[in-house]
Design an enzyme around this catalytic site. Structure first.
Site, PDB file in Angstrom:
ATOM      1  N   HIS A  51      -4.403   3.187  -0.279  1.00 33.93           N
ATOM      2  CA  HIS A  51      -3.282   2.524  -0.054  1.00 33.93           C
ATOM      3  C   HIS A  51      -3.222   1.049  -0.788  1.00 33.93           C
ATOM      4  CE1 HIS A  51      -0.886   1.993   3.838  1.00 33.93           C
ATOM      5  NE2 HIS A  51      -0.212   1.539   3.048  1.00 33.93           N
TER       6      HIS A  51
ATOM      7  N   ARG B 107       3.167   7.668   4.595  1.00 36.38           N
ATOM      8  CA  ARG B 107       2.286   7.333   5.385  1.00 36.38           C
ATOM      9  C   ARG B 107       1.348   8.723   5.654  1.00 36.38           C
ATOM     10  NH1 ARG B 107       2.509   2.870   4.762  1.00 36.38           N
ATOM     11  NH2 ARG B 107       3.237   1.062   5.854  1.00 36.38           N
TER      12      ARG B 107
ATOM     13  N   ASP C 253      -1.999   8.204  -1.804  1.00 37.63           N
ATOM     14  CA  ASP C 253      -2.265   6.686  -1.667  1.00 37.63           C
ATOM     15  C   ASP C 253      -2.502   6.528  -0.041  1.00 37.63           C
ATOM     16  OD1 ASP C 253      -2.609   4.283  -2.691  1.00 37.63           O
ATOM     17  OD2 ASP C 253      -0.740   3.757  -1.472  1.00 37.63           O
TER      18      ASP C 253
ATOM     19  N   GLU D  60      -7.108   6.820   7.764  1.00 38.61           N
ATOM     20  CA  GLU D  60      -7.447   5.675   6.821  1.00 38.61           C
ATOM     21  C   GLU D  60      -7.742   4.452   7.777  1.00 38.61           C
ATOM     22  OE1 GLU D  60      -3.766   5.276   4.514  1.00 38.61           O
ATOM     23  OE2 GLU D  60      -3.764   3.252   5.600  1.00 38.61           O
TER      24      GLU D  60
HETATM   25  P1  NAI Z   1      13.515   3.201   3.521  1.00 35.51           P
HETATM   26  O1  NAI Z   1      13.817   2.990   4.804  1.00 35.51           O
HETATM   27  O2  NAI Z   1      14.440   2.514   2.276  1.00 35.51           O
HETATM   28  O3  NAI Z   1      13.783   4.611   2.998  1.00 35.51           O
HETATM   29  C1  NAI Z   1      13.205   5.659   3.802  1.00 35.51           C
HETATM   30  C2  NAI Z   1      14.122   6.697   3.596  1.00 35.51           C
HETATM   31  O4  NAI Z   1      13.678   7.887   4.428  1.00 35.51           O
HETATM   32  C3  NAI Z   1      15.514   6.671   4.140  1.00 35.51           C
HETATM   33  O5  NAI Z   1      16.420   6.959   3.228  1.00 35.51           O
HETATM   34  C4  NAI Z   1      15.620   7.448   5.538  1.00 35.51           C
HETATM   35  O6  NAI Z   1      16.912   7.810   5.694  1.00 35.51           O
HETATM   36  C5  NAI Z   1      14.637   8.350   5.206  1.00 35.51           C
HETATM   37  N1  NAI Z   1      14.121   9.435   6.583  1.00 35.51           N
HETATM   38  C6  NAI Z   1      13.916   8.786   7.525  1.00 35.51           C
HETATM   39  N2  NAI Z   1      13.764   9.872   8.359  1.00 35.51           N
HETATM   40  C7  NAI Z   1      13.520  10.789   7.816  1.00 35.51           C
HETATM   41  C8  NAI Z   1      13.251  12.180   7.980  1.00 35.51           C
HETATM   42  N3  NAI Z   1      12.824  12.701   9.251  1.00 35.51           N
HETATM   43  N4  NAI Z   1      13.211  13.466   7.036  1.00 35.51           N
HETATM   44  C9  NAI Z   1      13.592  12.832   5.765  1.00 35.51           C
HETATM   45  N5  NAI Z   1      14.106  11.429   5.305  1.00 35.51           N
HETATM   46  C10 NAI Z   1      14.114  10.596   6.492  1.00 35.51           C
HETATM   47  O7  NAI Z   1      12.106   2.980   3.114  1.00 35.51           O
HETATM   48  P2  NAI Z   1      11.119   2.566   1.835  1.00 35.51           P
HETATM   49  O8  NAI Z   1      11.321   1.306   1.683  1.00 35.51           O
HETATM   50  O9  NAI Z   1      11.573   3.536   0.934  1.00 35.51           O
HETATM   51  O10 NAI Z   1       9.664   3.059   2.357  1.00 35.51           O
HETATM   52  C11 NAI Z   1       9.377   4.216   2.659  1.00 35.51           C
HETATM   53  C12 NAI Z   1       7.921   4.434   3.259  1.00 35.51           C
HETATM   54  O11 NAI Z   1       7.095   4.070   2.321  1.00 35.51           O
HETATM   55  C13 NAI Z   1       7.847   3.537   4.288  1.00 35.51           C
HETATM   56  O12 NAI Z   1       8.240   3.544   5.628  1.00 35.51           O
HETATM   57  C14 NAI Z   1       6.204   3.198   4.166  1.00 35.51           C
HETATM   58  O13 NAI Z   1       5.484   4.116   5.270  1.00 35.51           O
HETATM   59  C15 NAI Z   1       5.938   3.693   2.901  1.00 35.51           C
HETATM   60  N6  NAI Z   1       5.174   2.710   2.191  1.00 35.51           N
HETATM   61  C16 NAI Z   1       3.954   2.653   1.655  1.00 35.51           C
HETATM   62  C17 NAI Z   1       3.228   1.688   0.805  1.00 35.51           C
HETATM   63  C18 NAI Z   1       2.195   2.142   0.069  1.00 35.51           C
HETATM   64  O14 NAI Z   1       1.399   1.088  -0.267  1.00 35.51           O
HETATM   65  N7  NAI Z   1       1.460   3.128  -0.021  1.00 35.51           N
HETATM   66  C19 NAI Z   1       3.935   0.502   0.613  1.00 35.51           C
HETATM   67  C20 NAI Z   1       5.402   0.254   1.034  1.00 35.51           C
HETATM   68  C21 NAI Z   1       5.938   1.339   2.043  1.00 35.51           C
END
Ligand code: NAI
Length: 329
Positions: free
Chosen positions: A295, A234, A258, A263
């Site tokens: 995005h 994000r 991205d 945005e």
């Molecule tokens: P996920 O929940 O599987 O992984 C997120 C990881 O970040 C977890 O391992 C969590 O422990 C870690 N985390 C949480 N707080 C943290 C912190 N303060 N410091 C370090 N690590 C921390 O989520 P996933 O599916 O991998 O998605 C991650 C992010 O990607 C989403 O939250 C979303 O914002 C973004 N995203 C972007 C997309 C795009 O089109 N650009 C599409 C899908 C997701």
């Protein structure tokens, strides 16, 4: 159930219609959910929203007053929803957490490779029949150190891909995953160490109060000179102004994003004829070592299909007064 789908873009409507299987009545609203559009949910028991919709407390209050019972987020990130307010109002909220980590991870790696091999410049030069190579020199990914910030579903797939490239992997997360350690030789280290050692840093942590501007001027100054920073998480996880300054000073070698901090209201729509007051965004676009996509990391056929299925599965559960398997409150 009657469902109002906000931010309903033409490319995803067929997927949502198919997933609804005639069981749910869909009303597509092209505009995002927000104070000015919330009234369009009148008559619906649920709404479906996207990444830049506004599901803050005042909007959720209006939804609840209209009789809406559930908010389905058609995305993995849910920072746009005030979950505490939803809970207080008795609104169910679900996201689509696992629709395709591959789509986003593959896009993150695409940004790395495109920046490394200067594809934007190469394409421009070649189209001008300039076939000189002098300013297109890249580096081998093999042997480079990559820092993954947020080693969850998407970060884990990035680790798998880059392990295949022969990269050395460092991870920073608030929890650890033994599979990543054992199968992909990822080592968890403090954030400062990721910055000090990584040639490439890729952000896959969610946006929350702990990660807003996690990458700020201080951390940028601790990065290896000439490092590459990639963000498909994000926008606000990076202090964009500080990142641009680091890029302009040459301290940061490359920036691939991205997602952009400002945005909202810009991305997902055609602004070709609109005024362009955002100087920060213009400066990013102008920089030769910045690569910006709008995005689109999630945007594969498989992801769209899975997002639609997850959305309709939540709505079906809510129709039977049961929690979704992706319930957030
Ligand atoms: P996920 O929940 O599987 O992984 C997120 C990881 O970040 C977890 O391992 C969590 O422990 C870690 N985390 C949480 N707080 C943290 C912190 N303060 N410091 C370090 N690590 C921390 O989520 P996933 O599916 O991998 O998605 C991650 C992010 O990607 C989403 O939250 C979303 O914002 C973004 N995203 C972007 C997309 C795009 O089109 N650009 C599409 C899908 C997701």
């Amino acid at each position: 159930m009657h469902l109002t789908v906000f931010s309903a873009y033409a490319y995803e409507q067929p997927y949502l219609t198919r997933a609804a299987q005639g069981q749910h009545e869909l009303r597509f609203v092209p505009a995002p959910l927000g104070p000015d559009t919330v009234a369009q949910a009148q008559g619906s028991q649920a709404v479906a929203i996207f990444a830049n919709d506004d599901a803050s407390a005042p909007v959720l209050e209006r939804l609840a007053a209209l009789g809406v019972r559930g908010v389905a987020v058609r995305a993995a990130g849910h920072d746009q929803v005030d979950l505490a307010a939803a809970q207080r109002l008795g609104l169910r909220v679900a996201n689509a957490p696992d629709y395709s980590p591959y789509a986003v991870a593959e896009h993150a790696v695409t940004l790395m490779l495109a920046l490394n091999r200067r594809l934007r410049l190469a394409d421009q030069q070649l189209r001008a029949y300039d076939f000189r190579l002098g300013n297109l020199v890249g580096f081998d990914m093999h042997g480079k150190t990559v820092g993954i910030i947020g080693c969850g579903r998407i970060g884990g797939v990035v680790a798998r891909i880059l392990h295949g490239f022969g990269c050395r992997l460092l991870g920073y997360d608030i929890k650890t995953n033994d599979e990543l350690r054992q199968r992909y030789e990822l080592t968890y280290v403090p954030l400062e160490q990721v910055c000090a050692e990584a040639d490439i840093i890729s952000i896959h942590a969610p946006l929350n109060e702990h990660t807003r501007h996690l990458i700020d001027a201080d951390l940028l100054a601790k990065m290896k000179p000439g490092a590459m920073l990639i963000n498909t998480g994000r926008g606000a996880v990076i202090d964009t102004e500080a990142a641009l300054a680091a890029l302009q000073s040459g301290r940061l070698g490359y920036l691939g994003i991205d997602v952009y901090e400002h945005e909202k209201g810009l991305y997902f729509n055609d602004h070709t004829l609109s005024p362009r007051p955002d100087q920060l965004f213009a400066a990013l676009l102008a920089h030769p070592n910045a690569l910006v996509t709008g995005h689109q990391a999630f945007l594969t056929r498989e992801a769209l299909s899975n997002i639609a299925d997850a959305t309709m599965a939540s709505v079906t559960k809510w129709e039977h007064n049961e929690p979704s398997t992706c319930e957030l409150v």
